[in-house]
Design a protein around this motif. Structure first.
Motif, short mmCIF file in Angstrom:
data_model
loop_
_atom_site.label_atom_id
_atom_site.label_comp_id
_atom_site.label_asym_id
_atom_site.label_seq_id
_atom_site.Cartn_x
_atom_site.Cartn_y
_atom_site.Cartn_z
N ASP A 46 0.83 -1.21 0.00
CA ASP A 46 0.00 0.00 0.00
C ASP A 46 0.86 1.25 0.00
OD1 ASP A 46 -2.60 -0.95 -0.07
OD2 ASP A 46 -2.77 -1.11 2.11
N THR A 47 0.26 2.33 -0.40
CA THR A 47 0.90 3.62 -0.29
C THR A 47 1.02 3.99 1.18
OG1 THR A 47 -0.17 4.27 -2.35
CG2 THR A 47 0.70 6.05 -0.99
N PRO A 48 2.14 4.56 1.61
CA PRO A 48 2.27 4.96 3.02
C PRO A 48 1.13 5.90 3.42
CG PRO A 48 4.37 5.15 1.92
CD PRO A 48 3.35 4.86 0.86
N VAL A 49 0.67 5.73 4.65
CA VAL A 49 -0.42 6.53 5.19
C VAL A 49 0.10 7.31 6.39
CG1 VAL A 49 -2.69 6.44 6.29
CG2 VAL A 49 -2.13 4.83 4.46
N THR A 50 -0.15 8.63 6.38
CA THR A 50 0.31 9.49 7.47
C THR A 50 -0.87 9.97 8.30
OG1 THR A 50 2.22 10.22 6.20
CG2 THR A 50 1.57 11.61 8.05
N TRP A 51 -0.73 9.85 9.61
CA TRP A 51 -1.71 10.36 10.56
C TRP A 51 -1.05 11.44 11.38
CZ3 TRP A 51 -6.75 8.82 12.17
CH2 TRP A 51 -7.33 7.86 11.34
N ALA A 52 -1.76 12.54 11.59
CA ALA A 52 -1.28 13.61 12.46
C ALA A 52 -2.23 13.70 13.66
CB ALA A 52 -1.28 14.94 11.71
N PHE A 53 -1.65 13.77 14.85
CA PHE A 53 -2.46 13.95 16.05
C PHE A 53 -1.61 14.62 17.11
CE2 PHE A 53 -0.96 9.59 15.83
CZ PHE A 53 -0.30 9.42 17.03
N GLY A 54 -2.23 15.00 18.19
CA GLY A 54 -1.57 15.79 19.22
C GLY A 54 -0.43 15.06 19.91
#
Length: 146
Positions: A46-54
């Motif tokens: 899969d294509t890399p997936v980025t998550w942003a959180f605190g």
């Protein structure tokens, strides 16, 4: 001036109670967005997936279960110590569950704290000046993740 802290950790992607596999996850923290931590998951095929959180959410999740929305983090303790951290990500009805060793997350957060001490994020002039741009970028990342 833009500064950042990066690390790569191995996490277990928990597909089911019987099936999991290890994947590399890039952690990133930058002074141009001092409240957020980004995790980029490299799932096979899969294509890399980025998550942003605190950043504070990640820190709190080392101590007690936290998170009310798409990101939930909870410590998993052994007889005497914090061993691992469980991270659950959810978009609509889709969920992904990951398990990471606590030690590399603590080391990463320690490095971010040396760059920008927790609670002093608002003292960064560049961030205050570009708050609208940063919020727009975070919202765009969340929409792209879904």
């Amino acid at each position: 001036m833009r500064e950042s802290v990066q690390a790569e950790v191995m996490m277990s992607f928990l597909v089911s109670e019987e099936l999991s596999f290890r994947i590399p996850v890039e952690l990133r923290y930058a002074t141009d967005d001092p409240y957020a931590v980004r995790m980029t998951f490299h799932l096979p095929g899969d294509t890399p997936v980025t998550w942003a959180f605190g950043r504070e959410l990640l820190l709190d999740g080392l101590v007690e279960p936290c998170g009310e929305g798409d990101v939930r983090i909870e410590p998993m303790t052994g007889p005497d110590d914090l061993l691992d951290v469980r991270i659950r990500l959810q978009v609509a009805g889709d969920r992904a569950l990951f398990r990471a060793g606590a030690a590399p997350l603590v080391a990463f957060l320690d490095r971010t704290d040396r760059l920008v001490p927790m609670g002093q994020e608002c003292d960064l002039g560049d961030f205050a000046e570009n708050l609208d741009e940063a919020l727009g970028r975070i919202l765009a990342e969340e929409q792209n993740a879904g």
